[in-house]
Design an enzyme around this catalytic site. Structure first.
Site, short mmCIF file in Angstrom:
data_model
loop_
_atom_site.label_atom_id
_atom_site.label_comp_id
_atom_site.label_asym_id
_atom_site.label_seq_id
_atom_site.Cartn_x
_atom_site.Cartn_y
_atom_site.Cartn_z
CG ASP A 49 73.79 2.41 16.11
OD1 ASP A 49 73.81 2.63 17.30
OD2 ASP A 49 74.10 1.42 15.53
CG HIS A 253 56.32 20.40 34.70
ND1 HIS A 253 56.17 20.82 33.21
CD2 HIS A 253 54.97 20.19 34.98
CE1 HIS A 253 54.91 21.24 33.14
NE2 HIS A 253 54.10 20.55 34.14
CG ASP A 270 51.22 15.03 37.00
OD1 ASP A 270 50.38 14.39 36.31
OD2 ASP A 270 51.08 16.27 37.01
CG ASP A 281 47.53 15.15 33.29
OD1 ASP A 281 48.32 14.99 34.26
OD2 ASP A 281 47.47 16.39 32.93
CG HIS A 369 49.71 24.60 38.22
ND1 HIS A 369 48.49 24.22 38.32
CD2 HIS A 369 50.32 24.44 39.34
CE1 HIS A 369 47.98 23.45 39.38
NE2 HIS A 369 49.47 23.21 39.91
CG HIS A 373 45.65 20.60 30.83
ND1 HIS A 373 45.48 19.17 30.16
CD2 HIS A 373 46.18 20.39 31.68
CE1 HIS A 373 46.02 18.50 30.83
NE2 HIS A 373 46.77 19.20 31.93
CG HIS A 380 49.50 20.42 28.50
ND1 HIS A 380 50.79 20.83 28.79
CD2 HIS A 380 49.06 19.75 29.54
CE1 HIS A 380 50.84 20.75 30.10
NE2 HIS A 380 50.03 20.13 30.74
CD GLU A 403 46.54 20.15 35.78
OE1 GLU A 403 47.57 20.04 36.54
OE2 GLU A 403 46.30 19.86 34.72
CE1 TYR A 407 52.20 21.68 43.59
CE2 TYR A 407 51.13 23.81 42.97
CZ TYR A 407 51.28 22.48 42.79
OH TYR A 407 50.64 21.70 41.89
NE ARG A 425 49.99 18.82 39.77
CZ ARG A 425 51.32 18.73 39.71
NH1 ARG A 425 51.78 19.95 40.44
NH2 ARG A 425 52.19 17.90 39.15
CD GLU A 427 46.63 16.73 36.34
OE1 GLU A 427 47.29 16.03 36.69
OE2 GLU A 427 46.31 17.14 35.04
N1 GLY Z 1 51.04 16.35 33.82
C1 GLY Z 1 51.29 17.68 33.37
C2 GLY Z 1 50.00 18.29 33.88
O1 GLY Z 1 49.23 18.13 34.76
O2 GLY Z 1 49.36 19.16 33.19
MN MN Z 2 47.33 18.20 33.66
MN MN Z 3 49.19 16.11 35.61
#
Ligand code: GLY
Ligand code: MN
Ligand code: MN
Length: 458
Positions: A49, A253, A270, A281, A369, A373, A380, A403, A407, A425, A427
């Site tokens: 529950d 991810h 991240d 983000d 990537h 965004h 997103h 971002e 890699y 990365r 960002e």
């Molecule tokens: N944290 C997910 C992205 O950077 O889009």
């Molecule tokens: Mn992002």
């Molecule tokens: Mn991110």
């Protein structure tokens, strides 16, 4: 399109009014009146529950400020007026003893601006009647099968009720096409929430950098992030944080966050705090022991330079594909200098259609990537990203991430050994302004010097 201005009416009423005006403007006259029907997020059972942590639906929140589970919002948009009808959990003393306050239908009218409100259990009986007289149902079609079923049953029910005399819906439209353009332009209130999210996020990233040293688990840094976010007033993480050390940084991810950090690792974090329903983000990458190795620093500086160029290009009129192209070419040029790719950077960066219909570029091996965004209630965030022909041109009030990353996969044998397993990365969150942009996250350590000073408490 009229962008909401919260000084003349309450925050959420202004948005409903703006949506109604946009619907009247965008939907062909023969397909009006319309009913916007949005089903809030349900609670999901985790086991026995116990439910998963609850996060309200962004669209329902945007239009009402209502945060309880399961609410259904119906905005009937007529030529001269719009009417908000809400279906909510009923008041229930017994349930409220266990799980806390419920507004109930009276509270929905009193505190959330509903013209009418009813208990959720009456939805299937009442919704078809509400749709009689409208010609279009605007919903988040396809988002959740259960909600689609509820809406289709009401759509069909309205036809039955009105087929002999009267008007019933014959058109289904997607709410995201109509609400996205509003959500995309952040008002002063939304920007202030994002700034608060950024402040909490900055505290978290600094705390995680300070607590990092070889021998510590990724989980300890995750705990630092969480503690700093919540202590700064954030309600939760805006998404599952990525605390990725060593080769885990090459998993885009990665969310397991359990590995023990080793000397010589890079750590990629991240993570973004959510404040007042808006999320930051942010990604930072730093050496676990406080000093970049030569190869790590070389890759880091390529990403940093690509990000600098991308930020420079972020201004009104620019498009995300343009910013992506600038970023990709800079990354490819950097990789050529390091000897990791060979050829003309523009060609290495350019995606070319393959036989199987996909588009690929040699750079994708290192940068799989995209660069940006939209950001807001959702990490997103709502689009549109293009109008079917052209990409969306940035306008003041939009918020985007920048971002870039590189890699070098641990098993990439074409890559010199010194680079294998390096994932970087960087960002930032950027508000587009009339004169260019404001980097909301600029204060979080990012230069090689600032990073090296922040790791392990300096
Ligand atoms: N944290 C997910 C992205 O950077 O889009
Ligand atoms: Mn992002
Ligand atoms: Mn991110």
């Amino acid at each position: 399109m009229r962008v909401p201005n919260e000084t003349d009416l309450s925050l959420f009423a202004v948005r409903r009014q703006a949506l109604a005006e946009y619907v009247r403007d965008q939907v062909p006259e023969a397909e009006q009146p319309c009913a916007v029907v949005l089903c809030g997020t349900p609670e999901y059972l985790r086991n026995s529950d116990v439910e998963h942590a609850y996060r309200p639906d962004s669209d329902v929140y945007y239009l009402t400020g209502f945060e309880e589970p399961d609410a259904v919002l119906v905005l009937v948009v007529e030529p001269e007026q719009e009417r908000l009808v809400m279906f909510v959990r009923p008041k229930d003393k017994e349930r409220e003893l266990w799980t806390g306050y419920r507004a109930g239908p009276e509270g929905a009218k009193r505190d959330y601006g509903a013209d009418e409100a009813f208990p959720l259990a009456t939805l299937s009986g009442r919704l078809p009647k509400l749709l009689v007289g409208t010609r279009t149902v605007i919903g988040a079609w396809g988002r959740r099968a259960d909600d689609d079923q509820k809406l289709i049953a009401a759509y069909e029910g309205a036809r039955h009720k009105a087929r002999k005399r009267g008007v019933f819906p014959t058109v289904m439209r997607d709410v995201r096409e109509l609400l996205g353009p509003l959500r995309q332009h952040k008002t002063a209130d939304e920007v202030s929430r994002l700034r608060a999210a950024v402040q909490a996020t900055a505290a978290g990233h600094r705390a995680a950098m300070a607590a990092c040293r070889p021998g510590v688990s990724e989980h300890v840094l995750y705990a630092q992030l969480t503690s700093a976010f919540l202590s700064a007033g954030a309600k939760r993480h805006g998404y599952s944080p990525i605390v990725a050390s060593g080769p885990n940084a090459c998993v885009l991810h990665y969310v397991d966050n359990q590995r023990t950090i080793e000397a010589g690792d890079l750590v990629l974090i991240d993570a973004g705090a959510e404040y007042g329903m808006y999320t930051a983000d942010v990604t930072r990458t730093f050496p676990a022991s406080g000093r970049f190795t030569e190869a790590q620093r070389a890759v880091y500086e390529v990403v940093l330079e690509a990000q600098r160029l991308a930020l420079e290009a972020t201004r009104p009129g620019a498009t995300l594909p343009e910013i992506d192209r600038i970023t990709r070419e800079a990354l490819a040029a950097g990789l050529v200098k390091l000897g990791l790719l060979d050829g003309d950077p523009a060609k290495l960066a350019k995606k070319v259609k393959q036989e199987d219909g996909t588009e690929k570029a040699p750079l994708d091996r290192f940068y799989p990537h995209s660069t940006s965004h939209f950001l807001g209630l959702d990490v997103h965030d709502a689009g549109p990203y293009h109008d079917g022909t052209d990409p969306t041109a940035l306008q003041p009030g939009m918020v985007v991430t920048i971002e870039p990353g590189l890699y070098c996969q641990p098993d990439d044998e074409q890559c010199p050994a010194a680079y294998r397993g390096i994932g970087v990365r960087i960002e930032d969150d950027v508000l587009v302004t009339s004169s260019g942009h404001e980097n909301l996250t600029a204060d979080i350590p990012k230069s090689v010097e600032a990073i090296e000073a922040a790791v392990g408490g300096g």
